[in-house]
Design a protein around this motif. Structure first.
Motif, PDB file in Angstrom:
ATOM      1  N   THR A   9     -20.575   9.729  53.397  1.00 38.73           N
ATOM      2  CA  THR A   9     -19.353  10.046  54.133  1.00 38.73           C
ATOM      3  C   THR A   9     -19.405   9.375  55.507  1.00 38.73           C
ATOM      4  N   ILE A  10     -18.341   8.674  55.834  1.00 32.28           N
ATOM      5  CA  ILE A  10     -18.241   7.948  57.098  1.00 32.28           C
ATOM      6  C   ILE A  10     -17.066   8.481  57.904  1.00 32.28           C
ATOM      7  N   GLU A  11     -17.303   8.681  59.196  1.00 32.37           N
ATOM      8  CA  GLU A  11     -16.202   9.003  60.105  1.00 32.37           C
ATOM      9  C   GLU A  11     -16.017   7.822  61.050  1.00 32.37           C
ATOM     10  N   PHE A  12     -14.773   7.403  61.195  1.00 29.69           N
ATOM     11  CA  PHE A  12     -14.442   6.268  62.063  1.00 29.69           C
ATOM     12  C   PHE A  12     -14.087   6.721  63.468  1.00 29.69           C
ATOM     13  N   LYS A  13     -14.341   5.837  64.415  1.00 30.66           N
ATOM     14  CA  LYS A  13     -13.825   6.019  65.772  1.00 30.66           C
ATOM     15  C   LYS A  13     -12.302   5.959  65.694  1.00 30.66           C
ATOM     16  N   ASN A  14     -11.655   6.577  66.660  1.00 30.62           N
ATOM     17  CA  ASN A  14     -10.189   6.550  66.715  1.00 30.62           C
ATOM     18  C   ASN A  14      -9.774   5.325  67.523  1.00 30.62           C
ATOM     19  N   TRP A  15      -9.582   4.223  66.826  1.00 31.03           N
ATOM     20  CA  TRP A  15      -9.317   2.945  67.471  1.00 31.03           C
ATOM     21  C   TRP A  15      -7.832   2.643  67.603  1.00 31.03           C
ATOM     22  N   LYS A  16      -7.501   1.940  68.671  1.00 31.53           N
ATOM     23  CA  LYS A  16      -6.163   1.390  68.848  1.00 31.53           C
ATOM     24  C   LYS A  16      -6.126   0.041  68.138  1.00 31.53           C
ATOM     25  N   GLU A  17      -4.918  -0.480  67.923  1.00 31.37           N
ATOM     26  CA  GLU A  17      -4.784  -1.748  67.194  1.00 31.37           C
ATOM     27  C   GLU A  17      -5.513  -2.890  67.904  1.00 31.37           C
ATOM     28  N   GLU A  18      -5.505  -2.890  69.213  1.00 28.83           N
ATOM     29  CA  GLU A  18      -6.194  -3.946  69.965  1.00 28.83           C
ATOM     30  C   GLU A  18      -7.703  -3.947  69.665  1.00 28.83           C
ATOM     31  N   GLU A  19      -8.291  -2.756  69.571  1.00 28.36           N
ATOM     32  CA  GLU A  19      -9.718  -2.649  69.251  1.00 28.36           C
ATOM     33  C   GLU A  19      -9.991  -3.107  67.817  1.00 28.36           C
ATOM     34  N   ILE A  20      -9.067  -2.775  66.915  1.00 25.41           N
ATOM     35  CA  ILE A  20      -9.185  -3.188  65.518  1.00 25.41           C
ATOM     36  C   ILE A  20      -9.147  -4.712  65.415  1.00 25.41           C
ATOM     37  N   ARG A  21      -8.182  -5.324  66.093  1.00 24.66           N
ATOM     38  CA  ARG A  21      -8.055  -6.788  66.060  1.00 24.66           C
ATOM     39  C   ARG A  21      -9.299  -7.461  66.648  1.00 24.66           C
ATOM     40  N   ASP A  22      -9.786  -6.920  67.748  1.00 26.23           N
ATOM     41  CA  ASP A  22     -10.981  -7.488  68.374  1.00 26.23           C
ATOM     42  C   ASP A  22     -12.164  -7.442  67.413  1.00 26.23           C
ATOM     43  N   TYR A  23     -12.342  -6.303  66.745  1.00 28.16           N
ATOM     44  CA  TYR A  23     -13.431  -6.157  65.781  1.00 28.16           C
ATOM     45  C   TYR A  23     -13.299  -7.178  64.649  1.00 28.16           C
ATOM     46  N   ILE A  24     -12.105  -7.303  64.098  1.00 24.85           N
ATOM     47  CA  ILE A  24     -11.895  -8.225  62.979  1.00 24.85           C
ATOM     48  C   ILE A  24     -12.191  -9.660  63.391  1.00 24.85           C
ATOM     49  N   LEU A  25     -11.726 -10.052  64.563  1.00 26.64           N
ATOM     50  CA  LEU A  25     -11.953 -11.425  65.028  1.00 26.64           C
ATOM     51  C   LEU A  25     -13.432 -11.685  65.316  1.00 26.64           C
ATOM     52  N   ARG A  26     -14.150 -10.662  65.782  1.00 25.33           N
ATOM     53  CA  ARG A  26     -15.588 -10.811  66.056  1.00 25.33           C
ATOM     54  C   ARG A  26     -16.416 -10.841  64.787  1.00 25.33           C
TER      55      ARG A  26
END
Length: 192
Positions: A118-135
C-alpha cells in the motif's frame, strides 16, 4: 539454465544483486486489459502470458508483472506526458495498491505468486507533478512513478519496497524453496 522473461531493468538488478546468473529473454505480448477483467485476474494472465510455452526441461523460467490499482481500477503505464499527468493527479494525496506477481516454471509446471504493497502519495500540485515527470521520465512504469525516484511522489508505504520496484521478493523466497534442487543442480548456486 535460468531465464528471466522480462526486460525490466529493476527486476534484472534485483536478481543480479541476489547473485543469480540468468539470461534475459523478454516476452513480447499484448498487455491489453480485457473488458471487466479484475486486477488480480489481469495480473496472473499477464505473468502466464509472459512465461509462455515452457519446452526445455533443463530450464527454469521466471516471469513477472506489476500493476498499480486505485479504487479497483488498474492505472497502466502512461502513453504520453498528458496521460502521466492524469495518472499522478488521480494518485495525488491518495492511497493505492501495488501488486507484483511472478511465476517460476519448467516444462513440469508453474508456481504463481504475488504481493501487495500500500502506497500513500504526497498531495502534489500540477506543477510538482510536471516537474517530477520531466526529471524522472516515468513512462515505462505502472502508475507513472518509481518508488526509488529521488524527491518522488511517495509519502509512505506499507509492505515491500522491492514489490513496488516490480518484484515480489518475499514471496519469491517463500515459493523458491520448491525449486531448491533445481537452483543447486542446474545453476551452480549454493543456497544456505
Amino acid at each position: 539454465m535460468f531465464i528471466l522473461k522480462s526486460a525490466s531493468p529493476r527486476r534484472i538488478q534485483i536478481l543480479k544483486d541476489l547473485g543469480f546468473q540468468f539470461l534475459v529473454e523478454p516476452a513480447n505480448i499484448d498487455e491489453t486489459q480485457n473488458s471487466g477483467e479484475l486486477p488480480l485476474v489481469y495480473l496472473e494472465r499477464m505473468v502466464h502470458s509472459k512465461l509462455g510455452n515452457l519446452r526445455d526441461k533443463n530450464t527454469l523460467y521466471l516471469a513477472a508483472d506489476t500493476i498499480v490499482v486505485f479504487q479497483n481500477e488498474i492505472l497502466h503505464k502512461p502513453i504520453d506526458l498528458e496521460d502521466s499527468i492524469r495518472i499522478l493527479k488521480i494518485l495525488s494525496g491518495n492511497k493505492h495498491s501495488v501488486f507484483s506477481g511472478a511465476a517460476l516454471g519448467t516444462n513440469f509446471g508453474t508456481d504463481f505468486f504475488y504481493e501487495e504493497t500500500t502506497i500513500e502519495f504526497k498531495n502534489w500540485k500540477e506543477e510538482e507533478i510536471r516537474d517530477y515527470i520531466l526529471r524522472c521520465k516515468p513512462f515505462d512504469k505502472a502508475g507513472s512513478y518509481g518508488i526509488q525516484d529521488e524527491d518522488g511522489p511517495v509519502f509512505s508505504k506499507e509492505g515491500s519496497y522491492t514489490n513496488v520496484m516490480g518484484f515480489p521478493l518475499r514471496s519469491f523466497f517463500s515459493h523458491s524453496s520448491v525449486w531448491l534442487p533445481f537452483w543447486e543442480g542446474s545453476l551452480g548456486v549454493e543456497i544456505d
